[in-house]
Design a protein around this motif. Sequence first.
Motif, short mmCIF file in Angstrom:
data_model
loop_
_atom_site.label_atom_id
_atom_site.label_comp_id
_atom_site.label_asym_id
_atom_site.label_seq_id
_atom_site.Cartn_x
_atom_site.Cartn_y
_atom_site.Cartn_z
N ARG A 6 5.57 -3.58 10.18
CA ARG A 6 4.82 -3.18 9.00
C ARG A 6 3.93 -1.96 9.28
O ARG A 6 3.74 -1.10 8.41
CB ARG A 6 3.97 -4.35 8.50
N LEU A 45 5.66 1.34 8.98
CA LEU A 45 6.10 1.76 7.65
C LEU A 45 5.35 3.01 7.19
O LEU A 45 5.93 3.87 6.52
CB LEU A 45 5.87 0.64 6.64
N ALA A 91 11.48 -11.44 1.95
CA ALA A 91 10.56 -10.46 1.38
C ALA A 91 10.25 -9.37 2.39
O ALA A 91 10.25 -8.17 2.05
CB ALA A 91 9.27 -11.17 0.94
N LEU A 92 10.05 -9.77 3.64
CA LEU A 92 9.70 -8.79 4.66
C LEU A 92 10.83 -7.80 4.90
O LEU A 92 10.63 -6.58 4.90
CB LEU A 92 9.34 -9.52 5.96
N GLU A 129 13.34 -7.10 3.00
CA GLU A 129 13.57 -6.27 1.82
C GLU A 129 12.55 -5.13 1.75
O GLU A 129 12.89 -4.00 1.39
CB GLU A 129 13.49 -7.12 0.55
N GLU A 130 11.33 -5.45 2.12
CA GLU A 130 10.29 -4.42 2.12
C GLU A 130 10.67 -3.28 3.08
O GLU A 130 10.55 -2.10 2.75
CB GLU A 130 8.97 -5.08 2.56
N LEU A 131 11.17 -3.67 4.26
CA LEU A 131 11.57 -2.65 5.23
C LEU A 131 12.77 -1.85 4.74
O LEU A 131 12.84 -0.64 4.92
CB LEU A 131 11.89 -3.32 6.57
N ALA A 146 13.56 -1.25 1.67
CA ALA A 146 13.12 -0.34 0.62
C ALA A 146 12.44 0.88 1.22
O ALA A 146 12.69 2.02 0.80
CB ALA A 146 12.17 -1.07 -0.34
N ALA A 147 11.61 0.64 2.24
CA ALA A 147 10.93 1.76 2.87
C ALA A 147 11.92 2.69 3.56
O ALA A 147 11.79 3.92 3.51
CB ALA A 147 9.91 1.23 3.88
N HIS A 158 18.21 -7.57 -1.94
CA HIS A 158 18.38 -8.96 -1.50
C HIS A 158 19.83 -9.28 -1.22
O HIS A 158 20.13 -10.15 -0.41
CB HIS A 158 17.78 -9.92 -2.54
#
Lengths: 214, 214
Positions: free
Chosen positions: A87, A90, A145-146, A148-150, A152-153, A166
């Motif tokens: 994180r 990011l 969630a984690l 997916e966050e990565l 997206a980044a 997802h």
Amino acid sequence: MPRRRPGRPRRGDQRPTRDLVLAAATALFAERGFDAVGLRDVAAAAGVDVATVAHHTGTKAELYDACFARVFAAEREVLEAAGERARTALASGRAEALRALHDLVDVFVDFLEDRPETTALWLRRWLEPHRHADLDQRYAAPLYALVEELLAAAAAGGALVEPAPHVTVRSLVWAVHGHVVALAAQDGSGARERREFRTFVHRFLDGLYPPATP
Amino acid sequence: MPRRRPGRPRRGDQRPTRDLVLAAATALFAERGFDAVGLRDVAAAAGVDVATVAHHTGTKAELYDACFARVFAAEREVLEAAGERARTALASGRAEALRALHDLVDVFVDFLEDRPETTALWLRRWLEPHRHADLDQRYAAPLYALVEELLAAAAAGGALVEPAPHVTVRSLVWAVHGHVVALAAQDGSGARERREFRTFVHRFLDGLYPPATP
DNA sequence: GGGATTATCCAGCAGTCGTTGGATTAGGAG
DNA sequence: CTCCTAATCCAACGACTGCTGGATAATCCC
């Protein structure tokens, strides 16, 4: 098998019986499943009487739940630690986010390769939805969630709108579990298989999110 | 429930009892697994006595095997038909081989979406290696060989040496099964999920084997 | 020392399991 | 019609299941 000492345990005593039972039960449940494992099997594997199992872990269903909670808590712990490291990367830009994504997936693969029973229980969980009520909330959701966050980044600037993140995450997770199952089914150390799967995973990520935009 | 007529069946009679039992047993086994399904459950679902089940399908283990053979034979049939079509496209060049690969995977996804019990039994097979001796020889091996052949042809000229094709194929197969499981677990028609998964699959193939060489 | 607490096992209960022997009924073959 | 075969069910056996009441032993707290 010598009879275990009854009575209240001494203050700084050895490994508590409950952990012994949980470890034995987890191994058996992972290998054979809920219905194929009798409480007497668990008791024998732990070197304990059936009544002792019931005394420490209650019902068979409660014992089953306790095994799942124990295994998945360990996985979640490892992943959240790696996720915390990721994180922070990011904010440093797309290239760093991509590298963090690769590292996180590597941690995931390493963990499951080392503990195949996690994969076995994970698969059984999908085949027995009625037996697990809140596991998704406590385990799967944060992980998804984690990652997916990565994703997206990593995709920022890459104009990736579909497929939905997802779907990608889920497919990757299942591929990893399939890899672990295949490892367990074959003989030998599987060193070559592990190497090739890592190659595949990195190609997979690079294919969806090319590291250098042309 | 009215008692079924005993005695020798008439010449051109209705659906044979054995098929009725197999269908009921397959549904139950797919949903709950081997040990959680009693022969009395199967008998009740088929509207038949326990002894009748034994009379037609022998031991419980033999009944289990018969269910697997029935389901996987259907899958193999569909895939080999599609594979035959794909095989003829191989000689026509790389672009045609790529399109054939996409079509074959689409057939695979469609089939599993329509018959989720196939995925359930497939997963259970991996979790119970001791119960299935020759299933791999009769089912999985031909399928893997075919898709690997198509991948190799699609990669011709693309200089793909790693990862090994079987790693790619296995990961794709597991991703599809994961998609089917997710479909079954959610509510609604899942039309959007299906569409997005197809997008993912095609991106997956294009990522590993770009349709146009730059 | 004397309870109180905790851990362990033994023995057994009530229920379900897969499987089978035998009776009953219906159709095909002669 | 008579024999033979095939299909179905009933009843039951032995084994195993999850679970528990109660006895015993070891430790802690006072």
